[in-house]
Design an enzyme around this catalytic site. Structure first.
Site, mmCIF file in Angstrom:
data_model
loop_
_atom_site.group_PDB
_atom_site.id
_atom_site.type_symbol
_atom_site.label_atom_id
_atom_site.label_comp_id
_atom_site.label_asym_id
_atom_site.label_seq_id
_atom_site.Cartn_x
_atom_site.Cartn_y
_atom_site.Cartn_z
ATOM 1 N N CYS A 123 0.821 -1.223 0.000
ATOM 2 C CA CYS A 123 0.000 0.000 0.000
ATOM 3 C C CYS A 123 0.845 1.259 0.000
ATOM 4 O O CYS A 123 0.326 2.351 -0.166
ATOM 5 C CB CYS A 123 -0.932 0.001 1.209
ATOM 6 S SG CYS A 123 -0.028 0.026 2.762
ATOM 7 N N CYS A 183 -1.967 -3.904 8.246
ATOM 8 C CA CYS A 183 -1.595 -2.591 8.794
ATOM 9 C C CYS A 183 -1.007 -2.761 10.198
ATOM 10 O O CYS A 183 -0.085 -2.040 10.584
ATOM 11 C CB CYS A 183 -2.797 -1.672 8.856
ATOM 12 S SG CYS A 183 -3.814 -1.719 7.367
HETATM 13 FE FE1 FES Z 1 -1.379 0.511 4.284
HETATM 14 FE FE2 FES Z 1 -3.089 0.116 6.179
HETATM 15 S S1 FES Z 1 -3.508 0.210 4.073
HETATM 16 S S2 FES Z 1 -0.971 0.214 6.349
#
Ligand code: FES
Length: 145
Positions: free
Chosen positions: A33, A103
């Site tokens: 992400c 996360c």
């Molecule tokens: Fe990247 Fe949560 S979506 S750490």
């Protein structure tokens, strides 16, 4: 979708910021992400974590887990801090949705990276601490959760 505790720590994150001359600093990123978390630890001469602060450039769950992680490691010895796993952080937050589990891994990795930095600076070995990965690859979160 999110527990009250997650919302609370997201909206009012604890221990945001930096520690000047920190005993250990760890920065980790999630390749999937692109989110980044930096953890600062102030550790006294007895190996007790006096202060923990963080900066997270990431999603709400990453902010909430870093906030909770700093709360959990404060007052602990470096050895005890190793027990602050992503699962422990998630439990303290009353859970996270499955898509957000990765996360919380960032928070665990950030603690480990900061402890690793502390150990290297002081030429000590923290038993059970492995050299942290600089990022979390896809697929690994299933194994750890
Ligand atoms: Fe990247 Fe949560 S979506 S750490």
């Amino acid at each position: 979708m999110y527990s009250e505790k997650v919302m609370d720590h997201f909206q009012n994150p604890r221990n945001v910021g930096e520690i000047e001359d920190a005993s250990g600093v760890g920065t980790v990123g999630n390749a999937k992400c692109g989110d980044i978390m930096r953890m600062y630890l102030d550790i006294d001469e007895n190996g007790v974590i006096r202060e923990a602060r963080f900066k997270t450039f990431g999603c709400g769950a990453a902010v909430a887990t870093s906030s909770m992680a700093t709360e959990l490691v404060k007052g602990k010895t470096v050895q005890e801090a190793l027990l602050v796993t992503n699962r422990a952080v998630m439990e303290a937050l009353d859970g996270l949705p499955p898509v957000k589990v990765h996360c919380s891994l960032l928070a665990e990795e950030a603690i480990h990276a900061a402890l690793w930095d502390y150990a290297e600076k002081n030429h000590i070995v923290i038993e059970g601490l492995e050299k942290p990965r600089s990022d979390i690859h896809e697929g690994e979160e299933e194994e750890e959760y």
